[in-house]
Enzyme design. Sequence first.
Site, mmCIF file in Angstrom:
data_model
loop_
_atom_site.group_PDB
_atom_site.id
_atom_site.type_symbol
_atom_site.label_atom_id
_atom_site.label_comp_id
_atom_site.label_asym_id
_atom_site.label_seq_id
_atom_site.Cartn_x
_atom_site.Cartn_y
_atom_site.Cartn_z
ATOM 1 N N SER A 65 13.716 30.759 67.197
ATOM 2 C CA SER A 65 14.354 30.015 65.934
ATOM 3 C C SER A 65 16.203 30.488 66.626
ATOM 4 C CB SER A 65 14.304 29.553 64.894
ATOM 5 O OG SER A 65 13.102 29.102 64.234
ATOM 6 N N ARG A 66 15.810 31.522 66.853
ATOM 7 C CA ARG A 66 17.233 32.657 67.103
ATOM 8 C C ARG A 66 17.707 32.001 68.373
ATOM 9 N NH1 ARG A 66 14.571 36.471 63.948
ATOM 10 N NH2 ARG A 66 15.917 37.758 62.053
ATOM 11 N N HIS B 244 6.327 26.503 65.886
ATOM 12 C CA HIS B 244 5.892 25.943 64.584
ATOM 13 C C HIS B 244 4.979 25.028 64.993
ATOM 14 C CE1 HIS B 244 9.635 28.101 64.012
ATOM 15 N NE2 HIS B 244 9.234 29.415 62.524
#
Length: 301
Positions: free
Chosen positions: A195-196, A45
């Site tokens: 993110s996981r 990100h």
Amino acid sequence: MSPSALRRPLLVRTRDDLQRELSVLRGTGGALALVPTMGSLHEGHLSLMDRARDLADLSVASVFVNPLQFGPGEDLERYPRRLERDFELAAQRGIDLVFAPDPEIMYPDGPPQVRVEPGLLGERLCGRFRPGHFQGVLAVVVKLFGLVRPDVAVFGRKDFQQTVLIRRAVHDLELGVEIEVAPLVRASDGLAMSSRNVHLTPPERREAVGIFRGLIAGQEAFRKGERSGPSIVESFSAVVSGYPAVRLQYAEIVDPETLEPEEEVSEASVLAVAAHCGDVRLIDNIVLGAEEPDPRISHSR
Ligand code: PAF
């Protein structure tokens, strides 16, 4: 001097605050870039934010875990949420404004009745296993474009199918936003940032790298002259089968725009995959003819 140098970045959580701050920002002039995210920010990100700042004078990031893109039994409840940390990271990256609405703010009248229909592009690859997912993604992305009115929006290449659909929606619906797709960012062992990944146990995390190693094997087969899609997928699967924690959902070689499966591949063909590792669903992809691997990464088990 850029607006970022003049003002502390702001976190806004309502539509009114967003519009007020956007008009202040716009008053300083220049093009505006949007980075839509679901938060729990990682290096991937942050690279999108860097790209946004390269491309435009003003930058807005959104942090919103969009319920519409999660199906029943998926990980909406446990999707990681770390807003304070996200805001600090975005601020360090020079983002001017972070918009982090609650679902009632984003969807004040409940889920939108009128939706963008993803069509065939949304049924391929992940669409086969996540019905409604891309319709949910497009619902929020189009809404964010309407709320923020960016000149350019930046998305990550890890979500390859998503980027194809968003580009196509912008084209088909004349949305007037430039779409920038930034490179996929990998951990030092090659696992695609997600993110996981925080939900992987240490043994699962070690095995998850098998996905990247499989992709590299597919790319190597292509470099050595293999042009049959199924054979390249076999090279991928043979490597992944050495990582028992990785349960493949699909591995397909597709055309980068139509997402149609390819029997005969080319440099631009994309090997796209999804797999479960423990109960975490991971996606990844590689362009067969692209420079990808980090030379420090060992490809053997
Ligand atoms: O890629 C994501 O994180 C999401 O799908 C997006 C684009 C922010 C829409 O919720």
